[in-house]
Enzyme design. Sequence first.
Site, PDB file in Angstrom:
ATOM      1  N   GLU A   1      32.995   5.403 -20.820  1.00 42.07           N
ATOM      2  CA  GLU A   1      33.726   4.262 -21.366  1.00 42.07           C
ATOM      3  C   GLU A   1      34.507   4.704 -22.599  1.00 42.07           C
ATOM      4  O   GLU A   1      33.933   5.234 -23.551  1.00 42.07           O
ATOM      5  CB  GLU A   1      32.765   3.133 -21.729  1.00 42.07           C
ATOM      6  CG  GLU A   1      33.475   1.887 -22.211  1.00 42.07           C
ATOM      7  CD  GLU A   1      32.520   0.748 -22.518  1.00 42.07           C
ATOM      8  OE1 GLU A   1      32.842  -0.394 -22.149  1.00 42.07           O
ATOM      9  OE2 GLU A   1      31.467   1.009 -23.125  1.00 42.07           O
TER      10      GLU A   1
ATOM     11  N   GLY B   1      27.006  -5.029 -26.572  1.00 45.74           N
ATOM     12  CA  GLY B   1      27.466  -3.838 -27.260  1.00 45.74           C
ATOM     13  C   GLY B   1      27.400  -2.623 -26.361  1.00 45.74           C
ATOM     14  O   GLY B   1      27.430  -2.735 -25.129  1.00 45.74           O
ATOM     15  N   SER B   2      27.291  -1.471 -26.971  1.00 48.07           N
ATOM     16  CA  SER B   2      27.344  -0.221 -26.219  1.00 48.07           C
ATOM     17  C   SER B   2      26.076  -0.002 -25.415  1.00 48.07           C
ATOM     18  O   SER B   2      24.995  -0.504 -25.753  1.00 48.07           O
ATOM     19  CB  SER B   2      27.545   0.953 -27.171  1.00 48.07           C
ATOM     20  OG  SER B   2      26.356   1.194 -27.920  1.00 48.07           O
ATOM     21  N   THR B   3      26.205   0.781 -24.357  1.00 50.70           N
ATOM     22  CA  THR B   3      25.048   1.113 -23.541  1.00 50.70           C
ATOM     23  C   THR B   3      24.029   1.926 -24.329  1.00 50.70           C
ATOM     24  O   THR B   3      22.815   1.732 -24.191  1.00 50.70           O
ATOM     25  CB  THR B   3      25.488   1.876 -22.280  1.00 50.70           C
ATOM     26  OG1 THR B   3      26.288   0.991 -21.474  1.00 50.70           O
ATOM     27  CG2 THR B   3      24.302   2.352 -21.465  1.00 50.70           C
TER      28      THR B   3
ATOM     29  N   CYS C   1      34.891  -4.961 -22.479  1.00 46.20           N
ATOM     30  CA  CYS C   1      33.866  -4.224 -21.730  1.00 46.20           C
ATOM     31  C   CYS C   1      34.098  -4.211 -20.226  1.00 46.20           C
ATOM     32  O   CYS C   1      33.755  -3.242 -19.551  1.00 46.20           O
ATOM     33  CB  CYS C   1      32.483  -4.795 -22.042  1.00 46.20           C
ATOM     34  SG  CYS C   1      32.350  -6.579 -21.778  1.00 46.20           S
TER      35      CYS C   1
END
Length: 478
Positions: free
Chosen positions: A383, A229-231, A285
């Site tokens: 991103e 998932g997201s950072t 990603c």
Amino acid sequence: MIEHDSLYIGGQWLRPAENGVITVVSPADEQTIGAVPLATATDVDHAVAAAGAAFRGTWPRLTPGERADVLERLADELAKNRDERAALTSRQNGMPIAIAASAEGDSPVGLLRYYAALARATPLEERRPRLDGNGETLVRKEPVGVVAAIVPWNFPQALTMFKLAPALAAGCTVVLKPAPETTVDALELAAACERVGLPAGVLNVVTGGADVGEYLVSHPGVHKVAFTGSTAAGRRIGEVCGRLLRPVTLELGGKSAAIVLDDADLAATVRGLATSSLLNSGQTCYLSTRILAPRTRYAEVVDAVAGLAGSLTVGDPLSPDTLVGPMVSRRQRDRVESYIAAGKAGGATVATGGGRPAQDRGWYVQPTVFANVDNDARIAREEIFGPVLAVIPYGDIDEAVGIANDSDYGLGGTIWTSDVDRGVELARRVETGSIGVNFYGLDVGAPFGGVKASGIGRELGPEGLAAYHHLKSIYLPA
């Protein structure tokens, strides 16, 4: 409509502790297409307890071959409805069906078969002579325990299997928490596991939002966390696991670079960029969303990339002709459009796109290419997770490498050149977990993951199986 009123816990379909519902909405036409239960902390407690009981039971004590038999039965079961499963992902997240057929239909089946074969071929014990000459040491691989697997919405079935297949092959048990946008397929997977006789509690599925995921990550009954998932979310999970001394695999965001060399075949390059930079409508990603072009060919590269983006068919994700579908949600479309606005405000030039296509309904964004972008611009640093590319000029090779490495991220990347050896040498200099020369494609037999803010740990390959083992040394006398 596909509706589920129960969670899959301990081999049973159980009503949740409360009556909350997650509504699944099609991003293509904004119509409701499904509904699943909203799990609570109590449901997570039950799921972790069931996974713990299964781990204390027979599953980890089966031979690798016996577990592999179950994985192969599940692969056979999933192969039966490959097309329906691919379409289910397309309906939930807007993935073009031409991509979903392989990524969501075939990939989970292949991953199960790969890890079944790897489990059969991987010795669990190794005897090593002691360096002091006094006997030997038996080094043993053992399953790490109960795994919390948290999966995003962009490739839900494939990324579930990145975690589930090696975890089960290793002898672990799993509590799966899918993204709210793609919950239906997770419960359909649970039903398939039930049909093939996966022992009760080996897979448990709880559907909920970020609060459910956070509770699961910190649960005292969990032994390892695997997250994609997201950072930002990955940092929070990493902090929790660090405090608890809990193993964690984090596959996070990216802002990868495509370095177009001065000798590149531009026609072949832009054909490759269609998938390595815009796959799944930019909601991938590892994509190379920064296009680094030599100043001597800059205008030519901008025109070619803009021509590619402008030519892609945008529309119904279930149409085989569609190459760019909608964003997964209204929120995601708003996010992407905010970056397009930021690019314009920052002085970049829109070479193509920059708005919405003509669809009456759905959360669509035109494929957009920005020229005259500096690597310090927001659209080059952050991103976006949408069909937005930034073309950045460079002078010589050293500057290109410097720009590529001047990023918080390091997940993917590509090199485009007529000289493959030159491309490989350049690829060695880029700070990233993976990179392709003249194409980009994950290899199930090789490790995948990132460096820097793109995560820690690796999935796929033998390394992906090793992530679900811990090592025990048994010292034996002479």
